[in-house]
Design an enzyme around this catalytic site. Structure first.
Site, PDB file in Angstrom:
ATOM      1  N   ASN A 125       0.833  -1.216   0.000  1.00 56.67           N
ATOM      2  CA  ASN A 125       0.000   0.000   0.000  1.00 56.67           C
ATOM      3  C   ASN A 125       0.868   1.266   0.000  1.00 56.67           C
ATOM      4  OD1 ASN A 125       0.972   0.143   2.587  1.00 56.67           O
ATOM      5  ND2 ASN A 125      -1.018   0.349   3.582  1.00 56.67           N
ATOM      6  N   LYS A 155      -4.446  -3.581  12.881  1.00 53.88           N
ATOM      7  CA  LYS A 155      -5.273  -4.137  11.794  1.00 53.88           C
ATOM      8  C   LYS A 155      -4.398  -4.847  10.770  1.00 53.88           C
ATOM      9  CE  LYS A 155      -9.141  -0.881  11.722  1.00 53.88           C
ATOM     10  NZ  LYS A 155      -9.697   0.275  11.008  1.00 53.88           N
ATOM     11  N   GLY A 167      -5.598 -16.746   4.841  1.00 53.78           N
ATOM     12  CA  GLY A 167      -6.784 -17.262   4.137  1.00 53.78           C
ATOM     13  C   GLY A 167      -6.454 -17.528   2.677  1.00 53.78           C
ATOM     14  N   TYR A 171       2.594  -3.126  17.809  1.00 50.68           N
ATOM     15  CA  TYR A 171       3.515  -3.882  16.963  1.00 50.68           C
ATOM     16  C   TYR A 171       3.853  -5.229  17.598  1.00 50.68           C
ATOM     17  CZ  TYR A 171       7.700  -4.816  14.130  1.00 50.68           C
ATOM     18  OH  TYR A 171       8.635  -5.373  13.289  1.00 50.68           O
TER      19      TYR A 171
HETATM   20  P1  NAD Z   1       9.313  -1.458   5.781  1.00 57.85           P
HETATM   21  O1  NAD Z   1       8.472  -0.489   6.537  1.00 57.85           O
HETATM   22  O2  NAD Z   1      10.423  -0.942   4.937  1.00 57.85           O
HETATM   23  O3  NAD Z   1       8.407  -2.381   4.848  1.00 57.85           O
HETATM   24  C1  NAD Z   1       7.082  -2.710   5.141  1.00 57.85           C
HETATM   25  C2  NAD Z   1       6.290  -2.679   3.845  1.00 57.85           C
HETATM   26  O4  NAD Z   1       4.934  -3.051   4.124  1.00 57.85           O
HETATM   27  C3  NAD Z   1       6.248  -1.283   3.220  1.00 57.85           C
HETATM   28  O5  NAD Z   1       6.515  -1.378   1.841  1.00 57.85           O
HETATM   29  C4  NAD Z   1       4.826  -0.822   3.485  1.00 57.85           C
HETATM   30  O6  NAD Z   1       4.367   0.113   2.531  1.00 57.85           O
HETATM   31  C5  NAD Z   1       4.065  -2.134   3.464  1.00 57.85           C
HETATM   32  N1  NAD Z   1       2.802  -2.121   4.223  1.00 57.85           N
HETATM   33  C6  NAD Z   1       2.599  -1.684   5.483  1.00 57.85           C
HETATM   34  N2  NAD Z   1       1.316  -1.830   5.828  1.00 57.85           N
HETATM   35  C7  NAD Z   1       0.684  -2.392   4.755  1.00 57.85           C
HETATM   36  C8  NAD Z   1      -0.666  -2.769   4.491  1.00 57.85           C
HETATM   37  N3  NAD Z   1      -1.634  -2.611   5.404  1.00 57.85           N
HETATM   38  N4  NAD Z   1      -0.952  -3.292   3.271  1.00 57.85           N
HETATM   39  C9  NAD Z   1       0.017  -3.440   2.323  1.00 57.85           C
HETATM   40  N5  NAD Z   1       1.290  -3.086   2.515  1.00 57.85           N
HETATM   41  C10 NAD Z   1       1.634  -2.571   3.727  1.00 57.85           C
HETATM   42  O7  NAD Z   1       9.866  -2.490   6.861  1.00 57.85           O
HETATM   43  P2  NAD Z   1      10.978  -3.627   6.734  1.00 57.85           P
HETATM   44  O8  NAD Z   1      12.103  -3.243   7.599  1.00 57.85           O
HETATM   45  O9  NAD Z   1      11.231  -3.981   5.333  1.00 57.85           O
HETATM   46  O10 NAD Z   1      10.224  -4.837   7.457  1.00 57.85           O
HETATM   47  C11 NAD Z   1       9.560  -5.845   6.718  1.00 57.85           C
HETATM   48  C12 NAD Z   1       8.967  -6.883   7.677  1.00 57.85           C
HETATM   49  O11 NAD Z   1       9.992  -7.436   8.489  1.00 57.85           O
HETATM   50  C13 NAD Z   1       7.916  -6.298   8.619  1.00 57.85           C
HETATM   51  O12 NAD Z   1       6.869  -7.224   8.772  1.00 57.85           O
HETATM   52  C14 NAD Z   1       8.663  -6.148   9.919  1.00 57.85           C
HETATM   53  O13 NAD Z   1       7.800  -6.258  11.025  1.00 57.85           O
HETATM   54  C15 NAD Z   1       9.642  -7.308   9.866  1.00 57.85           C
HETATM   55  N6  NAD Z   1      10.830  -7.032  10.684  1.00 57.85           N
HETATM   56  C16 NAD Z   1      11.757  -6.100  10.273  1.00 57.85           C
HETATM   57  C17 NAD Z   1      12.843  -5.837  11.092  1.00 57.85           C
HETATM   58  C18 NAD Z   1      13.908  -4.848  10.693  1.00 57.85           C
HETATM   59  O14 NAD Z   1      14.839  -4.632  11.463  1.00 57.85           O
HETATM   60  N7  NAD Z   1      13.855  -4.243   9.535  1.00 57.85           N
HETATM   61  C19 NAD Z   1      12.985  -6.490  12.328  1.00 57.85           C
HETATM   62  C20 NAD Z   1      11.995  -7.391  12.703  1.00 57.85           C
HETATM   63  C21 NAD Z   1      10.936  -7.675  11.878  1.00 57.85           C
END
Ligand code: NAD
Ligand code: UDP
Length: 321
Positions: A32, A89, A100, A143
């Site tokens: 998104n 959400k 799903g 979170y």
């Molecule tokens: P990021 O914020 O760069 O990427 C998240 C992506 O999800 C973004 O492109 C965002 O636009 C998209 N997004 C968010 N909400 C959405 C929705 N409702 N519908 C569709 N798209 C949506 O974060 P990241 O660092 O790349 O992290 C990716 C995943 O890894 C996440 O789930 C995060 O919780 C997990 N994670 C990351 C880290 C880290 O250190 N980077 C550590 C632990 C877990």
């Protein structure tokens, strides 16, 4: 294979897509664009085996795929706390929608969970058996409790509906393409040092984190997805640093005469964090290969290019006016 990556326009997701496309898979990215950007996917936008769909995962969608890497969720405290109800959400309704989808098309589903499920841990280093110490009503809860429910959903879809799941608990990851305004510690320090601003250390800087370079993490995610081990499995770099040590390392590499300034520690900020990666070593034959100094060099180079490009664009627009 046809592979769905939710959150694929974000930091980790876009690096994962680079690897999947290079391996010759067909990739569908759902995003998104809350914290993700099309510019992270420029290499693939015109490729016939790549499809980018602007979609919010809190709404259901019908797609036919073989595997789902479920990463969609803002990861930085600044972004996930901006609209905490939306973060919940995304973690609960969004994960349910994607599970799903996996159930309907019998796709294997990998959840990007987090070390935050351990909260402010009383056990150190954290192994997967540790059940965590999480504040259910704090500012990080949207979170960390959200991800705990996402894990529960994954295991319940597995037990109840035979969905093939994989659960990764990702520890702090860094590298090129992190957002400049991301608020996470590595990007903050690098951007501050490059702009000649003081580095903002929260608290006294004695809290610790363990930083994994993004290419190592992506390798771990792919091994988990394609192996037999369900998880949960910690993916992170066990080398532990205090935040003050990290600030000093960045300062040395970018701007040794720069300042460090101390600011208040945010509420519920975990004191210590370091993964026990015995499971990943045993079941995935995985461990990180990029030391912090090397990873920081690559990250600094990426931010330097972006900041230089921005200042060139600014000077051009001033000249035009
Ligand atoms: P990021 O914020 O760069 O990427 C998240 C992506 O999800 C973004 O492109 C965002 O636009 C998209 N997004 C968010 N909400 C959405 C929705 N409702 N519908 C569709 N798209 C949506 O974060 P990241 O660092 O790349 O992290 C990716 C995943 O890894 C996440 O789930 C995060 O919780 C997990 N994670 C990351 C880290 C880290 O250190 N980077 C550590 C632990 C877990
Ligand atoms: N932090 C800091 N200065 C900053 C940003 C973060 O000292 O400019 C600290 C933060 O308080 C935390 C650690 O660095 O102790 C890691 O923060 P980050 O937001 O990167 O990740 P998380 O707290 O989710 O592990």
């Amino acid at each position: 294979m046809r592979i769905l990556v939710t959150g694929g326009a974000g930091f980790i997701g876009s690096h994962l897509i680079d690897r999947l496309m290079t391996q010759g898979h067909e990739v569908v990215c759902l995003d998104n664009f809350y914290t993700g950007h099309k510019r992270n996917l420029l290499n693939w936008l015109n490729n016939p085996y790549f499809e980018l769909i602007r979609h919010d995962i809190t709404e259901p969608i019908r797609l036919e795929v073989d595997q789902v890497y479920h990463l969609a969720c803002p990861a930085s405290p600044v972004h996930y706390q901006y609209n905490p109800v939306k973060t919940i959400k995304t973690n609960v309704m969004g994960t349910m929608n994607m599970l799903g989808l996996a159930k309907r098309v019998k796709a294997r589903f990998l959840l990007a969970s987090t070390s935050e499920v351990y909260g402010d841990p009383e056990v150190h280093p954290q192994s997967e058996e540790y059940r965590g110490s999480v504040n259910p009503i704090g500012i990080r809860s949207c979170y960390d409790e959200g991800k705990r429910v996402a894990e529960t959903l994954a295991f319940d879809y597995h037990r109840q509906n035979d969905v093939e799941i994989r659960v990764a608990r990702i520890f702090n990851t860094y590298g090129p393409r992190m957002l400049e305004n991301d608020g996470r510690v590595v990007s903050n320090f690098v951007v501050q040092a490059l702009r000649n601003n003081p580095l903002t250390v929260y608290g006294d800087g004695s809290q610790t984190r363990s930083f994994c370079y993004v290419s190592d993490l992506v390798e771990g995610l792919m091994r988990l997805m394609n192996g037999d081990f369900v998880g949960p499995v910690n993916l992170g770099n066990p080398d532990e640093y205090t935040i003050l040590q990290l600030a000093q390392a960045v300062q040395q590499m970018v701007n040794p005469s720069g300042e460090i300034k101390f600011e208040p520690l945010p509420q519920d900020d975990p004191r210590r964090r370091k993964p026990d990666i015995t499971r990943a070593k045993t079941h995935l034959d995985w461990q990180p290969t990029i030391p912090l100094q090397d990873g920081l060099q690559r990250t600094i180079a990426d931010f330097r290019d972006r900041i230089l490009a921005e200042s060139a664009a600014e000077s051009e627009s001033i000249a035009l006016h």
